[in-house]
Design a protein around this motif. Structure first.
Motif, PDB file in Angstrom:
ATOM      1  N   ARG A   1      12.719  -3.156   1.507  1.00 23.54           N
ATOM      2  CA  ARG A   1      11.455  -3.646   0.938  1.00 23.54           C
ATOM      3  C   ARG A   1      11.717  -4.698  -0.137  1.00 23.54           C
ATOM      4  O   ARG A   1      10.965  -5.638  -0.298  1.00 23.54           O
TER       5      ARG A   1
ATOM      6  N   GLN B   1      -1.057  -4.816  15.363  1.00 20.39           N
ATOM      7  CA  GLN B   1      -0.626  -3.956  14.252  1.00 20.39           C
ATOM      8  C   GLN B   1       0.756  -4.341  13.751  1.00 20.39           C
ATOM      9  O   GLN B   1       0.999  -4.369  12.548  1.00 20.39           O
TER      10      GLN B   1
ATOM     11  N   VAL C   1       1.811  -5.271  10.000  1.00 19.03           N
ATOM     12  CA  VAL C   1       2.886  -4.587   9.262  1.00 19.03           C
ATOM     13  C   VAL C   1       3.879  -5.608   8.726  1.00 19.03           C
ATOM     14  O   VAL C   1       4.293  -5.550   7.570  1.00 19.03           O
TER      15      VAL C   1
ATOM     16  N   ILE D   1       2.521  -7.347   5.778  1.00 24.66           N
ATOM     17  CA  ILE D   1       2.547  -6.505   4.565  1.00 24.66           C
ATOM     18  C   ILE D   1       3.965  -6.448   4.008  1.00 24.66           C
ATOM     19  O   ILE D   1       4.186  -6.584   2.804  1.00 24.66           O
ATOM     20  N   GLU D   2       4.944  -6.246   4.916  1.00 27.23           N
ATOM     21  CA  GLU D   2       6.346  -6.170   4.469  1.00 27.23           C
ATOM     22  C   GLU D   2       6.768  -7.468   3.785  1.00 27.23           C
ATOM     23  O   GLU D   2       7.428  -7.453   2.744  1.00 27.23           O
TER      24      GLU D   2
ATOM     25  N   LEU E   1       5.239   3.639  -1.645  1.00 27.60           N
ATOM     26  CA  LEU E   1       5.848   3.813  -0.312  1.00 27.60           C
ATOM     27  C   LEU E   1       6.781   5.008  -0.248  1.00 27.60           C
ATOM     28  O   LEU E   1       6.902   5.649   0.783  1.00 27.60           O
TER      29      LEU E   1
ATOM     30  N   LEU F   1       2.693  -1.731 -11.481  1.00 25.96           N
ATOM     31  CA  LEU F   1       1.996  -1.277 -10.270  1.00 25.96           C
ATOM     32  C   LEU F   1       0.634  -1.959 -10.132  1.00 25.96           C
ATOM     33  O   LEU F   1       0.258  -2.397  -9.035  1.00 25.96           O
TER      34      LEU F   1
ATOM     35  N   ARG G   1      -0.352  -4.421  -7.041  1.00 26.75           N
ATOM     36  CA  ARG G   1      -1.472  -4.169  -6.121  1.00 26.75           C
ATOM     37  C   ARG G   1      -2.458  -5.347  -6.121  1.00 26.75           C
ATOM     38  O   ARG G   1      -2.957  -5.737  -5.057  1.00 26.75           O
TER      39      ARG G   1
ATOM     40  N   ARG H   1      -3.042  -7.562  -2.796  1.00 29.85           N
ATOM     41  CA  ARG H   1      -4.396  -7.646  -2.231  1.00 29.85           C
ATOM     42  C   ARG H   1      -4.788  -9.121  -2.037  1.00 29.85           C
ATOM     43  O   ARG H   1      -5.311  -9.508  -0.992  1.00 29.85           O
TER      44      ARG H   1
ATOM     45  N   TYR I   1      -2.643   3.073  -9.151  1.00 28.26           N
ATOM     46  CA  TYR I   1      -2.110   4.102  -8.232  1.00 28.26           C
ATOM     47  C   TYR I   1      -2.894   4.249  -6.934  1.00 28.26           C
ATOM     48  O   TYR I   1      -2.499   5.013  -6.058  1.00 28.26           O
ATOM     49  N   GLY I   2      -4.025   3.563  -6.819  1.00 31.50           N
ATOM     50  CA  GLY I   2      -4.791   3.662  -5.587  1.00 31.50           C
ATOM     51  C   GLY I   2      -5.927   4.670  -5.691  1.00 31.50           C
ATOM     52  O   GLY I   2      -6.231   5.189  -6.769  1.00 31.50           O
TER      53      GLY I   2
ATOM     54  N   ALA J   1      -9.408  -0.038  -3.360  1.00 31.56           N
ATOM     55  CA  ALA J   1      -8.078   0.604  -3.453  1.00 31.56           C
ATOM     56  C   ALA J   1      -7.736   1.289  -2.136  1.00 31.56           C
ATOM     57  O   ALA J   1      -6.584   1.251  -1.684  1.00 31.56           O
TER      58      ALA J   1
ATOM     59  N   LEU K   1      -6.323  -1.098   0.499  1.00 37.05           N
ATOM     60  CA  LEU K   1      -4.905  -1.429   0.285  1.00 37.05           C
ATOM     61  C   LEU K   1      -4.011  -0.218   0.582  1.00 37.05           C
ATOM     62  O   LEU K   1      -2.946  -0.354   1.188  1.00 37.05           O
ATOM     63  N   ASP K   2      -4.483   0.973   0.205  1.00 43.11           N
ATOM     64  CA  ASP K   2      -3.704   2.188   0.508  1.00 43.11           C
ATOM     65  C   ASP K   2      -3.456   2.311   2.003  1.00 43.11           C
ATOM     66  O   ASP K   2      -2.363   2.650   2.449  1.00 43.11           O
TER      67      ASP K   2
ATOM     68  N   LEU L   1      -3.367  -0.021   4.221  1.00 41.72           N
ATOM     69  CA  LEU L   1      -2.397  -1.027   4.676  1.00 41.72           C
ATOM     70  C   LEU L   1      -0.972  -0.586   4.308  1.00 41.72           C
ATOM     71  O   LEU L   1      -0.042  -0.720   5.109  1.00 41.72           O
ATOM     72  N   LEU L   2      -0.829  -0.053   3.101  1.00 44.47           N
ATOM     73  CA  LEU L   2       0.505   0.407   2.678  1.00 44.47           C
ATOM     74  C   LEU L   2       0.970   1.586   3.542  1.00 44.47           C
ATOM     75  O   LEU L   2       2.166   1.731   3.812  1.00 44.47           O
TER      76      LEU L   2
ATOM     77  N   MET M   1       0.562   1.837   6.571  1.00 47.59           N
ATOM     78  CA  MET M   1       1.043   1.332   7.865  1.00 47.59           C
ATOM     79  C   MET M   1       2.524   0.956   7.823  1.00 47.59           C
ATOM     80  O   MET M   1       3.156   0.807   8.858  1.00 47.59           O
ATOM     81  N   VAL M   2       3.026   0.748   6.621  1.00 47.59           N
ATOM     82  CA  VAL M   2       4.438   0.324   6.505  1.00 47.59           C
ATOM     83  C   VAL M   2       5.334   1.486   6.952  1.00 47.59           C
ATOM     84  O   VAL M   2       5.268   2.578   6.380  1.00 47.59           O
ATOM     85  N   PRO M   3       6.126   1.258   7.990  1.00 51.32           N
ATOM     86  CA  PRO M   3       6.928   2.379   8.516  1.00 51.32           C
ATOM     87  C   PRO M   3       8.125   2.723   7.639  1.00 51.32           C
ATOM     88  O   PRO M   3       8.562   1.905   6.829  1.00 51.32           O
ATOM     89  N   GLU M   4       8.608   3.933   7.837  1.00 58.83           N
ATOM     90  CA  GLU M   4       9.863   4.335   7.199  1.00 58.83           C
ATOM     91  C   GLU M   4      10.973   3.466   7.778  1.00 58.83           C
ATOM     92  O   GLU M   4      10.868   2.996   8.911  1.00 58.83           O
TER      93      GLU M   4
END
Lengths: 180, 159
Positions: free
Chosen positions: A38, A113, A117, A120-121, A140, A163, A167, A171, B22-23, B55, B58-59, B61-62, B64-67
């Motif tokens: 990340r 999708q 992703v 976003i990354e 995360l 943070l 955010r 956004r 923090y969302g 919030a 955005l949460d 969307l976050l 969706m981020v894979p491990e």
């Protein structure tokens, strides 16, 4: 299954017990590689950081003193390695900013999708490094505020500010790219 | 700050700050403020609705981020770079672990003594006779120390 503490495993791993070594690797390498990925937005570099982080951990094991949590220590080492790489990148590409807007992006309704992703990354990796670290650790990876602040060697108040800025910035970027 | 029921209360401004950092999920807020924030949000849902909705987007969307998976090759390389177990020496394993730790030193000392004795016994007669006066006394002491009380008998028979 009986609870086995980090310290037990560290002691055994320091003596070369293969099952303890595997336990530490399986428990902590996903978090380390995730943080590095990340932060850097580059898989190969993230793997290098993970490798170097664990090499340093293996060296530190024999004299390990449980003042800090192993997880916190490990993430801090990984984060500092990421900062080093990002600093070198900035030095080698002075004045060059990451490309944030892709004019060829497909409209949001057709955005797959996987593309969302990726967007976003990329947006996370393009955040200022301390914001990216704070967001990755808390949003995360689910670290508590106290843990994340300790990893980043900052106060919980400063972490909260990072943070909030992360955010807001994310956004705005994602809205610009029609992802949000 | 506490309310009349002696429960902590947070200002609305603080709750907006928490949502912004923090969302939308109060369980992500700092633990000490979670309960008070959840109470205030539940008491005035309209006030926080827009901030929570923003919030939440955005949460999601976050989320969706894979491990990130650890590739098998990396895992292997991490394991390979780890400390290795020291191999137990032959002396440490099996029957050896019941023996005292000074035994190797004792064995070396015995070997040295044995070599010295061997050299003395096998010296040619001419050399031996030349050295008899100077070595006999030392040999007697050494043999006595090793527990050979019949050194004199042995030397007589070899002559």
């Amino acid at each position: 299954m009986a609870f086995v503490s980090d310290l037990d495993q560290i002691t055994r791993a320091a003596a070369g017990d293969p099952s303890a070594v595997a336990w530490l690797v399986d428990r902590y390498s996903p978090g380390v590689i995730s943080l590095a990925t990340r932060m850097l937005g580059d898989r190969m570099e993230a793997e290098d950081v993970t490798q170097e982080t664990f090499l340093r951990a293996w060296k530190a094991l024999p004299g390990w003193e449980p003042r800090a949590k192993f997880s916190t220590w490990l993430h801090r080492v990984a984060l500092n390695l990421c900062y080093d790489i990002l600093r070198k990148r900035r030095e080698s590409l002075p004045g060059e900013l990451p490309e944030m807007t892709d004019p060829d992006l497909t409209p949001p309704e057709r955005l797959m999708q996987s593309e969302r992703v990726r967007a976003i990354e990329e947006a996370i990796a393009a955040l200022p490094e301390r914001q990216a670290a704070a967001l990755t650790l808390c949003a995360l990876q689910g670290h508590s505020q106290a843990e994340a602040a300790e990893i980043m060697e900052t106060s919980e108040e400063a972490l909260e500010s990072l943070l909030a800025r992360a955010r807001r910035s994310l956004r705005a970027t994602l809205a610009e790219r029609s992802v949000a | 700050m506490k309310d009349p029921m002696n429960k902590s209360v947070l200002s609305d401004e603080r709750i907006f700050d928490l949502i912004g950092a923090y969302g939308a999920d109060p369980s992500a807020f700092p633990e000490a403020e979670q309960a008070a924030a959840a109470r205030r949000i539940a008491a005035a849902p309209g006030l926080f609705a827009a901030a929570l909705e923003e919030a939440r987007r955005l949460d999601s969307l976050l989320d969706m981020v894979p491990e990130v998976d650890v590739p098998a090759s990396l895992r292997d390389s991490l394991l390979a770079s780890a400390p290795k177990q020291k191999k137990a020496s032959r002396f440490e394993g099996g029957f050896g672990r019941f023996l005292p730790s000074w035994l190797p030193a004792g064995a070396v000392a015995s070997l040295v003594m044995g070599v010295l004795i061997g050299v003395n016994v096998s010296l040619p007669a001419s050399v031996a006779s030349a050295e008899t006066n100077t070595t006999d006394e030392a040999d007697a002491v050494m043999y006595a120390a090793l527990g050979f009380g019949d050194y004199e008998l042995m030397s007589e028979t070899t002559e």
